[in-house]
Design a protein around this motif. Structure first.
Motif, short mmCIF file in Angstrom:
data_model
loop_
_atom_site.label_atom_id
_atom_site.label_comp_id
_atom_site.label_asym_id
_atom_site.label_seq_id
_atom_site.Cartn_x
_atom_site.Cartn_y
_atom_site.Cartn_z
N MET A 175 -0.76 -0.07 -7.83
CA MET A 175 0.25 -0.10 -8.86
C MET A 175 1.48 -0.81 -8.30
O MET A 175 1.96 -0.47 -7.23
N THR A 176 1.99 -1.76 -8.99
CA THR A 176 3.15 -2.52 -8.55
C THR A 176 4.41 -1.91 -9.15
O THR A 176 4.45 -1.59 -10.34
N VAL A 220 12.85 1.78 -15.32
CA VAL A 220 12.93 2.54 -14.07
C VAL A 220 12.32 3.92 -14.27
O VAL A 220 11.53 4.39 -13.44
N MET A 221 12.66 4.56 -15.38
CA MET A 221 12.14 5.91 -15.64
C MET A 221 10.62 5.89 -15.85
O MET A 221 9.94 6.84 -15.48
N ARG A 222 10.08 4.80 -16.40
CA ARG A 222 8.61 4.68 -16.50
C ARG A 222 7.98 4.60 -15.11
O ARG A 222 6.93 5.18 -14.87
N GLU A 223 8.62 3.86 -14.20
CA GLU A 223 8.12 3.80 -12.83
C GLU A 223 8.13 5.19 -12.20
O GLU A 223 7.15 5.60 -11.57
N VAL A 224 9.22 5.92 -12.37
CA VAL A 224 9.31 7.28 -11.83
C VAL A 224 8.19 8.14 -12.40
O VAL A 224 7.48 8.83 -11.67
N GLN A 225 8.01 8.08 -13.72
CA GLN A 225 6.98 8.89 -14.36
C GLN A 225 5.59 8.51 -13.89
O GLN A 225 4.73 9.38 -13.66
N ASN A 226 5.34 7.21 -13.72
CA ASN A 226 4.04 6.76 -13.22
C ASN A 226 3.76 7.32 -11.82
O ASN A 226 2.63 7.74 -11.52
N ILE A 227 4.77 7.34 -10.97
CA ILE A 227 4.61 7.88 -9.62
C ILE A 227 4.33 9.38 -9.67
O ILE A 227 3.41 9.87 -9.01
N LEU A 228 5.11 10.09 -10.46
CA LEU A 228 4.90 11.54 -10.57
C LEU A 228 3.55 11.87 -11.19
O LEU A 228 2.86 12.81 -10.75
N ASP A 229 3.15 11.10 -12.21
CA ASP A 229 1.83 11.31 -12.82
C ASP A 229 0.72 11.08 -11.79
O ASP A 229 -0.24 11.85 -11.71
N TRP A 230 0.85 10.00 -11.00
CA TRP A 230 -0.13 9.71 -9.95
C TRP A 230 -0.21 10.89 -8.97
O TRP A 230 -1.30 11.34 -8.61
N ILE A 259 1.41 11.19 2.22
CA ILE A 259 2.07 9.94 2.63
C ILE A 259 1.04 8.82 2.77
O ILE A 259 1.26 7.69 2.32
N ASP A 260 -0.11 9.12 3.36
CA ASP A 260 -1.18 8.11 3.50
C ASP A 260 -1.68 7.64 2.15
O ASP A 260 -1.87 6.44 1.93
N ALA A 261 -1.89 8.58 1.22
CA ALA A 261 -2.37 8.22 -0.12
C ALA A 261 -1.30 7.42 -0.86
O ALA A 261 -1.63 6.44 -1.56
N PHE A 262 -0.04 7.80 -0.71
CA PHE A 262 1.05 7.06 -1.35
C PHE A 262 1.09 5.62 -0.81
O PHE A 262 1.21 4.68 -1.59
N ALA A 263 0.99 5.47 0.50
CA ALA A 263 1.01 4.13 1.10
C ALA A 263 -0.16 3.29 0.61
O ALA A 263 -0.01 2.08 0.38
N ALA A 264 -1.32 3.90 0.45
CA ALA A 264 -2.48 3.16 -0.05
C ALA A 264 -2.27 2.71 -1.49
O ALA A 264 -2.68 1.61 -1.87
N GLU A 265 -1.60 3.52 -2.29
CA GLU A 265 -1.40 3.21 -3.70
C GLU A 265 -0.16 2.34 -3.94
O GLU A 265 -0.18 1.45 -4.77
N GLY A 310 1.90 0.86 -1.34
CA GLY A 310 2.33 0.24 -0.09
C GLY A 310 3.27 -0.94 -0.26
O GLY A 310 4.16 -1.15 0.56
N ASP A 311 3.10 -1.70 -1.33
CA ASP A 311 3.98 -2.85 -1.58
C ASP A 311 5.41 -2.43 -1.87
O ASP A 311 6.33 -3.24 -1.78
N ALA A 312 5.60 -1.15 -2.23
CA ALA A 312 6.93 -0.66 -2.58
C ALA A 312 7.57 0.11 -1.43
O ALA A 312 8.52 0.85 -1.63
N MET A 313 7.06 -0.08 -0.22
CA MET A 313 7.62 0.62 0.94
C MET A 313 8.25 -0.39 1.89
O MET A 313 7.71 -1.46 2.11
N ASP A 314 9.43 0.01 2.42
CA ASP A 314 10.10 -0.84 3.43
C ASP A 314 9.31 -0.81 4.71
O ASP A 314 8.74 0.12 5.12
#
Length: 101
Positions: free
Chosen positions: A1-2, A34-44, A89-95, A97-101
């Motif tokens: 997810m981008t 922005v709020m859709r992105e937040v909701q998508n992350i929380l839903d995931w 954290i590992d699962a978040f990075a896999a999903e 990862g492009d959004a992490m510094d």
């Protein structure tokens, strides 16, 4: 997810709890995106780690804190913090990862 607006920074506290923090400050016309992105992350997170949301120190996989503020000039600032177990954290990075510094 981008993700277009949120970029996460990973940190670890002295107790070994990892935290992902992101902040977006936008004009009103972009706030809903922005709020859709937040909701998508929380839903995931709820789908990926069902029934595991709560305090990490109590053995849960993840927890979150969301702050939404309207600033002077109509700007909206959204701050999302996710505390997580190593598996989260590992699962978040896999999903996301492009959004992490």
């Amino acid at each position: 997810m981008t993700l277009r607006y949120l970029t996460f920074t990973l940190s670890e506290d002295t107790d070994g709890i990892s935290t992902l923090d992101a902040m977006a400050s936008t004009r009103p016309e972009s706030h809903a995106e922005v709020m859709r992105e937040v909701q998508n992350i929380l839903d995931w997170a709820h789908r990926r780690f069902p029934d595991r949301h709560g305090p990490i120190e109590d053995g849960m996989a993840w927890n979150h804190d969301l702050l939404v503020q309207e600033e002077d000039g109509g700007w909206h600032t959204v701050t999302l913090s996710l505390a997580g177990s190593p598996q989260f954290i590992d699962a978040f990075a896999a999903e996301f990862g492009d959004a992490m510094d």
